[in-house]
Design an enzyme around this catalytic site. Structure first.
Site, PDB file in Angstrom:
ATOM      1  N   HIS A 855       0.879  -1.169   0.000  1.00  0.00           N
ATOM      2  CA  HIS A 855       0.000   0.000   0.000  1.00  0.00           C
ATOM      3  C   HIS A 855       0.919   1.223   0.000  1.00  0.00           C
ATOM      4  O   HIS A 855       1.371   1.681   1.059  1.00  0.00           O
ATOM      5  CB  HIS A 855      -0.900   0.005   1.239  1.00  0.00           C
ATOM      6  N   THR A 856       1.186   1.744  -1.187  1.00  0.00           N
ATOM      7  CA  THR A 856       2.159   2.850  -1.278  1.00  0.00           C
ATOM      8  C   THR A 856       1.656   4.114  -0.610  1.00  0.00           C
ATOM      9  O   THR A 856       2.472   4.967  -0.222  1.00  0.00           O
ATOM     10  CB  THR A 856       2.482   3.146  -2.753  1.00  0.00           C
ATOM     11  N   CYS A 857       0.353   4.250  -0.457  1.00  0.00           N
ATOM     12  CA  CYS A 857      -0.182   5.447   0.196  1.00  0.00           C
ATOM     13  C   CYS A 857       0.241   5.519   1.663  1.00  0.00           C
ATOM     14  O   CYS A 857       0.359   6.610   2.228  1.00  0.00           O
ATOM     15  CB  CYS A 857      -1.703   5.464   0.110  1.00  0.00           C
ATOM     16  N   PHE A 858       0.428   4.342   2.270  1.00  0.00           N
ATOM     17  CA  PHE A 858       0.725   4.294   3.701  1.00  0.00           C
ATOM     18  C   PHE A 858       2.073   3.650   4.003  1.00  0.00           C
ATOM     19  O   PHE A 858       2.384   3.360   5.159  1.00  0.00           O
ATOM     20  CB  PHE A 858      -0.389   3.529   4.432  1.00  0.00           C
TER      21      PHE A 858
END
Length: 889
Positions: A855-858
């Site tokens: 999850h690149t957002c987090f």
């Protein structure tokens, strides 16, 4: 009283002569009023006579002295004080040789000690006048009734110190094994603003016959005959009164060299002897400053305050022990009341004669701030911004910060100008009429400098960072103080002390608040029935990303530029990724890869440095360059790091400074070295050796050569010793400014559309802007490992985690970048290092053939619990090499 009973010195020799005294009074009445130069000559002559007197009586301290007029040579018979005074005047008239003084070696006589106020050091020791200048000679003769006793008339401690008088006191105290006179003198001088301000001052000279404290030689004083010398000696009493009166209005500059030598001699003693007295005196001095400074009128002479602070900050032990805990905090608290004019004077003095002390003063202030941060128990009702010692020391450090720039290498302020407004369209300028501009620092304005003017500071700017303070500051609170109209202290007004990583948080809060503000406005518009667009939404095709992004951003910038300040949300057509930050990161990366593609020919690459620069012959429209400026601004605004490689001159130009010759050093080192070689060539045949005219050549996008005249008819003007500097300046200006003016102005316009209201210019210097955009170059995966957190049953002791880091540390740099790209959406190291990433590795089920996901957002890596290290490596390498886009796995 007979001559044998009379206390005699060069001054008294003239006072005992009524005619000389009368002559001196008449001479003073005429010369002090109409001829300041003669008064200065007399002051310098008096000092020389005193030096001759000490040389005849005490010697220079050099055991191998060969001067027959010096007691240290052994050739001079012992002289009575009367004889020494008379011969001193004679030697002055003859301009006889003077030895260099060795004050630490000279043994002073008991009669030279200075007593303290209202007391004497022994029943036999008194001095004569109510006010005794520290350079005056105090001697005595033997009493008729007792050959072993010495008679003195009583006098208080002088109201100021000199280097020599401090040596005298120290020598006398060591001789008598009693340090009471030293303790009393330090207490008297260092507790008083007036007394300390008049101490260690330079010789009062400003005429063609100037004599300084380091060059007192007889040949430098002309025009005084023997009678005039005696006359000026007779004027001593009145001269001293007039000097004392004038000193209320004019304070001479401090002789910092003398101050340092004096303190060196003082601190050779055991500090326990005088430490408490000096600390208590400094605390009293600080209290006096704190009471007096707020009530001083602006028109009053402030040189005394400057002198006081210059002397105090030369104290060697100021940054240690009780000085650090008691005296320095008190001085800092008082110094925060300094008017801007005094701050500017202090900065100029530190940058000039005091530059060798800048590092030591900075270290003392840093130690004080660090100590207070460690010892103060901060809590929800007491923030670091509320600690007065820390804030006052930071304010004082700002003066040193500007002194550090003044002491370094400065460029002309003419290079700092608003060159962008002339090329921008009226609609954009109209939209900026009500925009907020960074506040002007009053001290910088008084000094007439800007951080952009400093090409190379005396000390690196990084030495002003205080990492412990930066880690302690709660930037949300500091940002609230920055926005407050109540005048609360904010470190955002003193950004030099904060690390770039901490300042990034201040910028982040500003950007987020602006995003939320735009979102609220959009919601209110929806209530009134208007279309609601709470986010800056971009829908692009992966294969046409530049065209799609250009069209959408251009429409937004034309319709309502404020929409660019909304939170960016990107959607790739045909993909299922929901943008919580990760999709935006990939969008920026793909745009940068495309825009710097050589096929576009918008930028050229410098082969030596691999930096990119605007192509002056590009066929692309201004809109393309504006798009790049918007992308750069959006990356900063949305806290995304970009893989760009601009030279430093670009960031200086973005901050408002035109490119100059020195910028060529990292833009094109080969060209810079060639031009520098030309500048350093000193022979008259420069035109024959370099064979260069004011016509230059460069290549367009097709490789064709284009000629350009830096001056009219440049091909007929050869470069000579007289015009070579003009040629170099014009050449650099053409390459870095004029040739790319159209392209850069479009780029700058797009950049400012996004960041024009942010505190970017307030917080960051050009090199920090580069760090903000491109990330850190510190590619340390040990930092990443130490800061990583674990979830789902994994810990740092789980075998698969140990195997994971063993594999990661063995990867190539390129594969490590791919791993960062896979887990965070960017292959760049954030400002502050990899520890700022806060990577999370979570368990994603038992052993299986699935690849790791993220999850690149987090910054979350989902890792199955593979059965072996080999399988883990195989799946991890495949994941980081073949994954791209957002789809179902």
């Amino acid at each position: 009283m007979s001559s044998s009973d009379q206390i005699t010195d060069p001054d008294e020799a003239s006072r005992n002569n009524p005619e000389a005294s009368s002559s001196s009074l008449n001479n003073e009445e005429n010369s002090t009023t109409d001829n300041k130069e003669d008064a200065m000559k007399r002051a310098a002559a008096k000092k020389l006579i005193e030096r001759y007197f000490y040389q005849l009586t005490d010697g220079c301290g050099n055991p191998s002295c060969d001067n027959k007029f010096c007691a240290s040579s052994g050739e001079l018979k012992p002289l009575t004080p009367d004889e020494a005074a008379a011969q001193a005047i004679q030697l002055f008239s003859q301009e006889a040789r003077l030895c260099e003084r060795h004050p630490n070696k000279i043994a002073r006589k008991q009669n030279s000690i200075l007593s303290t106020k209202n007391s004497v050091t022994s029943p036999d020791i008194c001095l004569e006048n109510d006010t005794l200048p520290t350079n005056d000679i105090v001697v005595s003769s033997t009493d008729e009734n007792s050959k072993n006793s010495v008679k003195y008339n009583c006098v208080p401690v002088p109201s100021f110190l000199t280097e020599q008088s401090l040596y005298d006191i120290i020598d006398e105290c060591e001789t008598n094994d009693s340090y009471s006179p030293l303790i009393r003198t330090l207490g008297e001088i260092f507790s008083s603003i007036e007394n300390l301000a008049r101490s260690f001052v330079q010789t009062e000279v400003s005429s063609p016959t100037e004599v300084t404290s380091t060059t007192d030689t007889p040949g430098e004083i002309k025009g005084l005959n023997k009678e005039e010398v005696r006359s000026l000696e007779g004027e001593k009493d009145k001269d001293e009164d007039s000097c004392a009166e004038s000193s209320k209005h004019t304070i001479l500059p401090v002789d910092l060299s003398a101050v340092r030598r004096a303190f060196t001699a003082l601190f050779k003693l055991k500090t326990s002897i005088f430490e408490n007295a000096l600390i208590n005196a400094l605390v009293t001095l600080a209290g006096n400053l704190q009471m007096e400074l707020p009530t001083r009128k602006e028109r009053e002479n402030q040189d005394d305050i400057v002198n006081v602070l210059l002397i105090v900050f030369e104290i060697p032990a100021l940054g240690s022990g009780d000085f650090l805990e008691t005296a320095l905090p008190a001085i800092c608290r008082a110094a925060q009341w300094l008017p801007v004019e005094v701050q500017a004077k202090l900065a100029r003095m530190w940058s000039n004669v005091g530059r060798s002390s800048i590092r030591n003063i900075l270290e003392n202030l840093q130690q004080l701030i660090t100590l207070r941060v460690i010892l103060t128990p901060f809590h929800r009702d007491l923030f670091v911004q509320d600690e007065n010692v820390i804030t006052s020391a930071t304010k004082l450090m700002k003066i040193l910060y500007y002194a550090n720039m003044l002491a370094g290498s400065l460029e002309s302020p003419d290079l700092r100008c608003d060159e962008m407004s002339g090329s921008m369209d009226s609609s954009y300028l109209a939209s900026k009429v009500n925009k907020s501009t960074p506040p002007v620092d009053p001290l910088a304005e008084e000094l007439g400098i800007h951080v952009l003017d400093c090409r190379k500071p005396f000390l690196p700017f990084s030495e002003f960072y205080n990492e412990l303070l930066s880690d302690t500051v709660e930037m949300d609170r500091d940002f609230a103080n920055y926005k407050s109209e109540l005048g609360k202290f904010s470190f955002m007004h003193y950004p030099f002390i904060l690390t770039p990583a901490t300042k990034t948080m201040g910028l982040y809060f500003d950007n987020r608040i602006r995003m939320y503000s735009e979102r609220r406005i959009s919601i209110l518009q929806a209530v009134t029935g208007l279309p609601s667009q709470p986010y800056l939404r971009l829908k692009v095709r992966r294969d046409h990303i530049i065209d799609d992004a250009l069209v959408e951003l251009e429409m937004i910038s034309m319709d309502n530029p404020n929409d660019l300040k909304k939170q960016l949300v990107v959607e790739f057509e045909g993909e299922q990724g929901i943008d919580e930050g990760g999709v935006s990161k990939e969008f920026f990366q793909l745009v940068i890869e495309e825009i710097f593609n050589p096929d576009y020919a918008m930028f050229t690459v410098q082969p030596e440095t691999q930096t990119v620069w605007f192509n002056p012959t590009s066929f692309e429209s201004d809109a393309q360059f504006t798009l790049i400026g918007i992308v750069l601004g959006l990356a900063i605004y949305n806290n995304v790091i970009l893989a760009v490689n601009f030279p430093m001159v670009l960031y200086r130009k973005l901050m408002g400074k035109r490119g100059s010759f020195e910028d060529l050093q990292d833009w094109n080192p080969v060209l810079y070295n060639s031009l520098k070689q030309m500048l350093e060539y000193s022979d008259s045949d420069l035109d024959e050796v370099f064979m260069q005219t004011f016509r230059i050549s460069y290549q367009d996008v097709f490789g064709s050569t284009i000629d350009y005249d830096l001056k009219e008819k440049g091909d007929s003007i050869s470069i000579t010793q007289e015009n070579k500097y003009e040629f170099v300046d014009l050449y650099a200006d053409f390459l870095l400014n004029k040739s790319v003016e159209k392209q850069f102005h479009a780029f700058y316009k797009g950049f400012q559309m996004v960041v024009d209201e942010s505190p970017l210019e307030l917080l960051f210097r050009p090199e920090e802007i580069e760090l903000l955009i491109c990330g850190s170059k510190n590619f340390d995966f040990d930092e990443l490992e130490n800061s990583t957190e674990y979830d789902g049953g994994y810990t740092d002791n789980t075998q698969i985690i140990k195997d994971f880091w063993s594999i990661v540390h063995a990867l190539s740099v390129e594969d490590k970048r791919k791993l960062l790209q896979f887990t965070t959406g960017s292959d760049r190291v954030p400002i502050g290092g990899l520890s700022r990433l806060k990577l999370v590795i979570a368990k994603n089920g038992p052993d299986s053939d699935r690849l790791p996901t993220a999850h690149t957002c987090f910054n979350v890596l989902l890792l199955p619990e593979y059965s072996s290290k080999e399988k883990l490596k195989d799946r991890l390498v495949k994941a980081i090499n073949y994954s791209k886009g957002f789809g179902m796995l």
